[in-house]
Design an enzyme around this catalytic site. Structure first.
Site, PDB file in Angstrom:
ATOM      1  N   LYS A  35      65.473 -23.512  35.944  1.00 26.07           N
ATOM      2  CA  LYS A  35      65.875 -24.533  34.982  1.00 26.07           C
ATOM      3  C   LYS A  35      64.703 -24.877  34.075  1.00 26.07           C
ATOM      4  O   LYS A  35      63.537 -24.635  34.416  1.00 26.07           O
ATOM      5  CB  LYS A  35      66.379 -25.791  35.687  1.00 26.07           C
ATOM      6  CG  LYS A  35      65.329 -26.581  36.452  1.00 26.07           C
ATOM      7  CD  LYS A  35      65.938 -27.849  37.024  1.00 26.07           C
ATOM      8  CE  LYS A  35      64.926 -28.652  37.828  1.00 26.07           C
ATOM      9  NZ  LYS A  35      63.769 -29.113  37.052  1.00 26.07           N
ATOM     10  N   ASP A  83      62.992 -27.758  43.018  1.00 23.52           N
ATOM     11  CA  ASP A  83      61.595 -27.741  42.588  1.00 23.52           C
ATOM     12  C   ASP A  83      60.595 -27.957  43.723  1.00 23.52           C
ATOM     13  O   ASP A  83      59.602 -28.686  43.568  1.00 23.52           O
ATOM     14  CB  ASP A  83      61.353 -28.798  41.504  1.00 23.52           C
ATOM     15  CG  ASP A  83      62.193 -28.562  40.259  1.00 23.52           C
ATOM     16  OD1 ASP A  83      62.863 -27.520  40.178  1.00 23.52           O
ATOM     17  OD2 ASP A  83      62.183 -29.444  39.379  1.00 23.52           O
ATOM     18  N   CYS A 124      63.921 -35.072  38.543  1.00 24.36           N
ATOM     19  CA  CYS A 124      64.870 -33.974  38.711  1.00 24.36           C
ATOM     20  C   CYS A 124      65.891 -34.221  39.817  1.00 24.36           C
ATOM     21  O   CYS A 124      67.049 -33.826  39.689  1.00 24.36           O
ATOM     22  CB  CYS A 124      64.122 -32.671  38.952  1.00 24.36           C
ATOM     23  SG  CYS A 124      63.055 -32.223  37.555  1.00 24.36           S
TER      24      CYS A 124
END
Length: 201
Positions: free
Chosen positions: A105, A31, A138
């Site tokens: 995701k 990310d 995450c």
């Protein structure tokens, strides 16, 4: 009775303390998206973290470490991580190159509902180096799941970042405290935590 300094569970059981060898590792970047640099979720120290992630990526490429990029997407038009919007894009400094897979995701854990495990195993590697955003969410979720999937994990601390959070009691927990606590927790039993790419010499 003599007091002894605290040890991690990994130290107590004699687990290896060295970072994942580059010839056995796959790098997973989580990310590294503009939502965290230019959007509503701008993170504390994010510019420095991107620089460290870019240095880690350069190290991986120079040593032919397979690289997997993870991105988080929500629904089109959503207030965060809109896949049709500019802030879902990966930060240019760590943009994927041809041949480096990008996995989408929708949950914090990058293994959940994705083919990350299959793509990573197809590299023939047995260890996983993890960096990215956010440390408490995450990155932590993915590192923990990686261990559950049988990977030996290294987390690169300076190439992660988080943000100040409300504590639910009217106060605020500073990002630096969250960062330290999460990384310390991971280092106890789950991962080798190193500061930056210099850990590989």
């Amino acid at each position: 009775m003599t007091d002894h300094p605290p040890q991690t569970l990994r130290q107590i059981v004699g687990a290896p303390q060295h970072p994942s060898p580059l010839d056995k590792a796959v790098l997973v970047l989580i990310d590294l998206q503009r939502e965290y640099t230019d959007g509503a979720l701008r993170l504390s120290g994010v510019d420095a973290a991107v620089e460290r992630a870019a240095a880690l990526l350069d190290l991986a490429r120079a040593n032919r470490v397979p690289v997997i990029h993870i991105v988080h997407h929500t629904a089109p038009g959503a207030p965060l991580f809109d896949p049709a919007g500019p802030l879902a894009a990966i930060v240019p400094a760590v943009a994927p190159r041809e041949g480096e897979p990008v996995i989408v995701k929708r949950l914090a854990n990058a293994f959940a509902g994705t083919d990350l495990e299959a793509v990573a195993r197809d590299t023939g590697r047995t260890e996983m180096i993890i960096a990215g955003f956010m440390t408490h969410n995450c990155v932590s979720s993915t590192a923990r799941s990686a261990v559950d999937h049988g990977w030996r994990v290294t987390v690169v601390a300076s190439a992660t970042a988080t943000r100040d959070l409300p504590d639910g009691r009217g106060g605020v927990v500073p990002a630096a405290d969250i960062q330290r606590g999460v990384l310390t927790g991971l280092s106890d039993s789950l991962a080798v935590v190193v500061e930056d790419a210099a850990a590989w010499g």
